[in-house]
Design a protein around this motif. Structure first.
Motif, PDB file in Angstrom:
ATOM      1  N   GLU A 164      42.451  43.360  38.565  1.00 55.41           N
ATOM      2  CA  GLU A 164      42.149  44.012  39.837  1.00 55.41           C
ATOM      3  C   GLU A 164      43.392  44.167  40.701  1.00 55.41           C
ATOM      4  OE1 GLU A 164      37.462  43.137  40.900  1.00 55.41           O
ATOM      5  OE2 GLU A 164      39.014  41.950  41.901  1.00 55.41           O
ATOM      6  N   GLU A 178      50.795  53.107  45.715  1.00 55.70           N
ATOM      7  CA  GLU A 178      49.709  52.451  44.981  1.00 55.70           C
ATOM      8  C   GLU A 178      49.687  52.891  43.516  1.00 55.70           C
ATOM      9  OE1 GLU A 178      44.884  52.677  44.911  1.00 55.70           O
ATOM     10  OE2 GLU A 178      45.830  52.506  46.884  1.00 55.70           O
ATOM     11  N   GLN A 179      49.865  54.167  43.271  1.00 55.65           N
ATOM     12  CA  GLN A 179      49.885  54.659  41.887  1.00 55.65           C
ATOM     13  C   GLN A 179      51.077  54.098  41.117  1.00 55.65           C
ATOM     14  OE1 GLN A 179      49.884  58.842  42.847  1.00 55.65           O
ATOM     15  NE2 GLN A 179      47.686  59.071  42.457  1.00 55.65           N
ATOM     16  N   LYS A 228      40.131  47.762  43.597  1.00 56.29           N
ATOM     17  CA  LYS A 228      40.420  48.749  42.566  1.00 56.29           C
ATOM     18  C   LYS A 228      40.872  48.016  41.305  1.00 56.29           C
ATOM     19  CE  LYS A 228      41.845  51.732  46.328  1.00 56.29           C
ATOM     20  NZ  LYS A 228      42.767  52.755  46.837  1.00 56.29           N
ATOM     21  N   SER A 229      40.947  48.726  40.204  1.00 59.69           N
ATOM     22  CA  SER A 229      41.429  48.146  38.949  1.00 59.69           C
ATOM     23  C   SER A 229      42.609  48.954  38.451  1.00 59.69           C
ATOM     24  CB  SER A 229      40.314  48.150  37.895  1.00 59.69           C
ATOM     25  OG  SER A 229      39.235  47.332  38.298  1.00 59.69           O
ATOM     26  N   TYR A 230      43.608  48.257  37.914  1.00 59.81           N
ATOM     27  CA  TYR A 230      44.725  48.979  37.294  1.00 59.81           C
ATOM     28  C   TYR A 230      44.602  48.987  35.775  1.00 59.81           C
ATOM     29  CZ  TYR A 230      46.723  44.336  36.407  1.00 59.81           C
ATOM     30  OH  TYR A 230      46.916  43.048  35.986  1.00 59.81           O
ATOM     31  N   LYS A 267      50.307  50.414  40.302  1.00 58.60           N
ATOM     32  CA  LYS A 267      49.365  50.292  39.191  1.00 58.60           C
ATOM     33  C   LYS A 267      50.051  50.532  37.845  1.00 58.60           C
ATOM     34  CE  LYS A 267      44.967  51.531  41.415  1.00 58.60           C
ATOM     35  NZ  LYS A 267      43.873  52.534  41.425  1.00 58.60           N
ATOM     36  N   HIS A 298      39.906  47.145  49.875  1.00 58.42           N
ATOM     37  CA  HIS A 298      39.434  48.109  48.887  1.00 58.42           C
ATOM     38  C   HIS A 298      39.742  47.545  47.496  1.00 58.42           C
ATOM     39  CE1 HIS A 298      39.843  50.656  52.500  1.00 58.42           C
ATOM     40  NE2 HIS A 298      41.046  50.107  52.591  1.00 58.42           N
TER      41      HIS A 298
END
Length: 475
Positions: free
Chosen positions: A225, A155-156, A237-239, A159, A235
């Motif tokens: 997003e 995920e990191q 999240k924003s990048y 992003k 879930h």
């Protein structure tokens, strides 16, 4: 495909699902609802207990999955799918998505709607660093960027990679343990999240695909997003926080299905309002209003209602005609269009026709339709376009990348009218278009991208900046 009744094409449609045992079958049905967004190829990748496998091919969805076995072997409770029209890269099988990557530690499938404006420079940098590309579309760039990130989690790394790419993109990324949906910082392409009665989550390019699989709409994916969907739910999240809504206005004008809703605005109703405002801005002396099937019918209905001129079905589209590919002679090209569209002589004969179309690109089809109506006995044909003149190229996922093919970029209004053969030619204003769509946004142009009409691009053009051409006719 210049012989198509329409000559604008958008890149593709994407559909994804997590948490249903019939994931591949539901993806097939969802893609069927999105077939209008791409007809060159289709594919589905399914997740069976952490193992990804796929099927893809050239042609329509029904042509790719022409035998039950092709879908039956795609088992598992998660899947993503794609229907493609090529704006970047060739139409070869290597570019048909979803792209499936097999790494030592992980499998990843990737589906993309849109067009990256810095893909060429990124690819050059990646190749210089040793990356080997198997396709020549811009989609594969993201995967190479992800593999070169040093962050601990997927995920990191995703992003960080999303922050490096520019342009228009709606991504679905399927891994062994999750489904990710990502939208560019301007939200050029729509992407909607829904939920089935079984609890499974669905993501699709348009809400019409959610309706097809009987999914309840939850929310639009917002610019910047990244939504992660796994066995624990979804879930948000924003990048990036550097966002500004600029959804493509052509989605409302032409691309999206009329039963879809984008950022709270129903497409059919927006097109009706375009027709209503066109009638107020551009009244004509006509006996009947005729719409060009199918995407112009809503605007034609709006024009008729606002003008008081009766709406008539003066043109019929053959819903069963197959795609008409480029033919070697003008006679065969015209025959291909004639197979798709016919005038109703009994309706138009002896009548002054207000002909409503959604857009005017190259003018070839408009010229043919005007001649078709006059040959059927129309005494006059006034062509009314329910959008502004297309004068500037698009770099975010529509196949208009230069001004040479745009009629309004090269000819004045009287010259266009003469070339098309209409008795008059009229366009909706940019202000009228914005008012008709009526997005509830404080962003410039009410959250719409109208660069095709006024040249005001929401982002830098990056790789395209050096080749950008101004229209010959600016107003």
């Amino acid at each position: 495909m210049v012989s198509e009744v329409k000559s604008l094409n958008e890149e593709c449609g994407v559909f994804g699902i997590w948490g249903d045992a019939q994931a591949a079958e539901l993806t097939y049905f969802g893609l069927h609802a999105l077939q209008h967004r791409g007809q060159e190829g289709a594919g589905i990748v399914a997740n069976e207990q952490g193992h990804l496998s796929g099927e893809k091919g050239l042609g329509l969805l029904t042509e790719v999955f022409d035998h039950p076995d092709k879908l039956a072997h795609l088992t598992g409770n998660a899947a993503i799918g794609h229907v493609r029209y090529a704006t970047a890269g060739s139409a070869g099988i290597e570019n048909i998505q979803p792209l499936l990557f097999n790494f030592n530690q992980q499998q990843v499938a990737l589906a993309h709607n849109g067009n990256l404006t810095n893909a060429v420079s990124l690819r050059a940098t990646l190749e210089a660093a040793g990356a080997i590309f198997h396709a020549n579309s811009d989609t594969e760039v993201l995967m190479h960027l992800i593999q070169r990130q040093t962050a601990a989690t997927f995920e990191q790394r995703l992003k960080a990679s999303l922050r490096q790419i520019k342009g228009g993109f709606a991504y679905l990324v399927l891994t062994n343990d999750a489904l990710y949906a990502a939208l560019d910082p301007n939200g050029f392409r729509p992407l909607a999240l829904g939920q089935l009665a079984t609890g499974a989550y669905v993501v699709a390019s348009e809400t019409c695909a959610l309706d097809t699989v009987n999914a309840r709409f939850i929310r639009d994916v917002q610019p910047g997003e990244l939504i992660k969907i796994d066995d624990h739910g979804y879930h948000v999240k924003s990048y990036t926080t550097d966002t500004q809504l600029a959804v493509c206005s052509m989605e409302f004008i032409y691309f999206a299905r009329p039963d879809s809703t984008i950022y709270g605005v129903n497409v059919h109703q927006a097109r009706e309002r375009m027709g209503q405002l066109l009638a107020k801005e551009q009244p004509v002396d006509a006996d009947i209003v005729v719409g060009v099937p199918n995407s112009s019918l809503s605007a034609a209905n709006g024009y008729a209602a606002a003008s008081g001129i009766p709406y008539e079905m003066g043109l019929i589209k053959n819903q069963y005609s197959q795609r008409t590919f480029i033919q070697p002679t003008q006679r065969l090209r015209e025959q291909g269009v004639r197979m798709k569209l016919s005038a109703v002589t009994a309706v138009v004969k002896g009548k002054k026709v207000a002909l409503v179309d959604d857009s005017l690109v190259r003018g070839t089809t408009s010229n043919y339709i005007v001649r078709l109506l006059k040959e059927a006995g129309a005494t006059a044909v006034h062509l009314l376009i329910a959008s502004p003149p297309l004068r500037y190229p698009c770099f975010y996922g529509i196949d208009i990348e230069n001004t040479r093919e745009l009629l309004a970029a090269n000819l004045t209004l009287p010259q266009m009218q003469a070339q098309i053969g209409a008795d008059s030619l009229h366009f909706l204003s940019v202000a009228g278009l914005i008012a008709a769509i009526n997005l509830k946004s404080s962003a410039p142009y009410s959250g719409l991208c109208v660069a095709y009409f006024n040249g005001d691009y929401p982002t830098p053009l990056y790789d395209y900046a050096a080749t950008f051409e101004l229209p010959q006719v600016m107003a």
